[in-house]
Design a protein around this motif. Structure first.
Motif, short mmCIF file in Angstrom:
data_model
loop_
_atom_site.label_atom_id
_atom_site.label_comp_id
_atom_site.label_asym_id
_atom_site.label_seq_id
_atom_site.Cartn_x
_atom_site.Cartn_y
_atom_site.Cartn_z
N LEU A 67 -120.25 15.11 -51.49
CA LEU A 67 -120.21 13.66 -51.66
C LEU A 67 -121.34 13.19 -52.57
O LEU A 67 -121.14 12.32 -53.43
N ARG A 68 -122.52 13.76 -52.41
CA ARG A 68 -123.63 13.41 -53.30
C ARG A 68 -123.29 13.74 -54.75
O ARG A 68 -123.55 12.96 -55.66
N GLY A 69 -122.69 14.91 -54.97
CA GLY A 69 -122.28 15.29 -56.32
C GLY A 69 -121.25 14.34 -56.88
O GLY A 69 -121.30 13.97 -58.06
N SER A 70 -120.31 13.92 -56.05
CA SER A 70 -119.29 12.95 -56.49
C SER A 70 -119.93 11.62 -56.84
O SER A 70 -119.56 10.99 -57.84
N ASN A 71 -120.89 11.18 -56.03
CA ASN A 71 -121.58 9.92 -56.32
C ASN A 71 -122.31 9.97 -57.65
O ASN A 71 -122.28 9.02 -58.43
N ILE A 92 -119.66 9.77 -60.42
CA ILE A 92 -119.14 8.40 -60.55
C ILE A 92 -120.15 7.52 -61.27
O ILE A 92 -119.79 6.75 -62.17
N ALA A 93 -121.42 7.66 -60.91
CA ALA A 93 -122.45 6.87 -61.57
C ALA A 93 -122.52 7.20 -63.06
O ALA A 93 -122.68 6.31 -63.91
N GLU A 94 -122.39 8.48 -63.41
CA GLU A 94 -122.42 8.88 -64.82
C GLU A 94 -121.21 8.33 -65.57
O GLU A 94 -121.34 7.92 -66.73
N LEU A 95 -120.05 8.32 -64.94
CA LEU A 95 -118.85 7.81 -65.59
C LEU A 95 -118.92 6.30 -65.80
O LEU A 95 -118.34 5.77 -66.75
#
Length: 181
Positions: free
Chosen positions: A169-173, A176-179
């Motif tokens: 989940l941290r990696g996904s967050n 998402i922030a980078e996108l």
């Protein structure tokens, strides 16, 4: 660059160059040829003691999957947890026109299928063996028996799964922030 290095999406391009890098590392003996993974190494990484690991390993069975076979598909029942002993799998989302979007490639030592065994919901992606793959497998029924017979070890397994899901989940967050930026 050449046509052999033009890809329909970034995922396939990255996969191509990862494979090339791994080939070089194996050729130069910087990676072992045998990439098999011991189940106790997985659990000891998360702090499980030898007695707990020995008891827990009894609930797992080894299952083999041929190259390019679907281990499970989007929408299938989520009733097995897998830890890769040897080989690689791709986690993909099917797209229209018999295409797919690769989300991640997992290798020996990785766990997948854990969400379905926890929430009893259908699979949220498809997992395909990209090489001949063997996995340690824990089915829902044996998981229930584990909870009844070894509640402390089952709680420890829940803790390990929670840590893995939190890391994902941290990696996904971050992604998402980078996108969004």
């Amino acid at each position: 660059v050449g046509r052999d290095r033009c890809f329909p999406d970034t995922s396939l391009a990255i996969e191509y160059f990862e494979d090339k890098l791994l080939d070089v590392m194996k050729r130069d003996h910087r990676l072992p040829e045998d990439d098999s993974f011991d189940l106790s190494a997985f659990f000891s990484f998360y702090g499980m003691d030898a007695m707990e690991m020995e008891r827990l390993e009894r609930y797992f069975v080894i299952q083999e999957f041929a190259t390019d076979s679907a281990i499970f598909k989007l929408g299938d029942p989520g009733d097995y947890l897998y830890i890769i002993q040897k080989g690689c799998v791709d986690v993909v989302l099917p797209l229209p026109g018999e295409r797919y979007k690769r989300l991640v490639t997992l290798a020996a030592g990785a766990i997948f299928g854990e969400m379905g065994i926890l929430d009893h919901k259908p699979r949220s992606a498809t997992v395909i063996a990209t090489t001949a793959t063997s996995c340690y497998v824990l089915d829902r029924d044996r998981f229930k028996v584990l909870q009844e017979e070894q509640p402390r070890i089952a709680t420890n397994l829940f803790r390990i799964i929670a840590l893995i899901l939190a890391d994902r989940l941290r990696g996904s967050n971050i992604m998402i922030a980078e996108l969004e930026s």
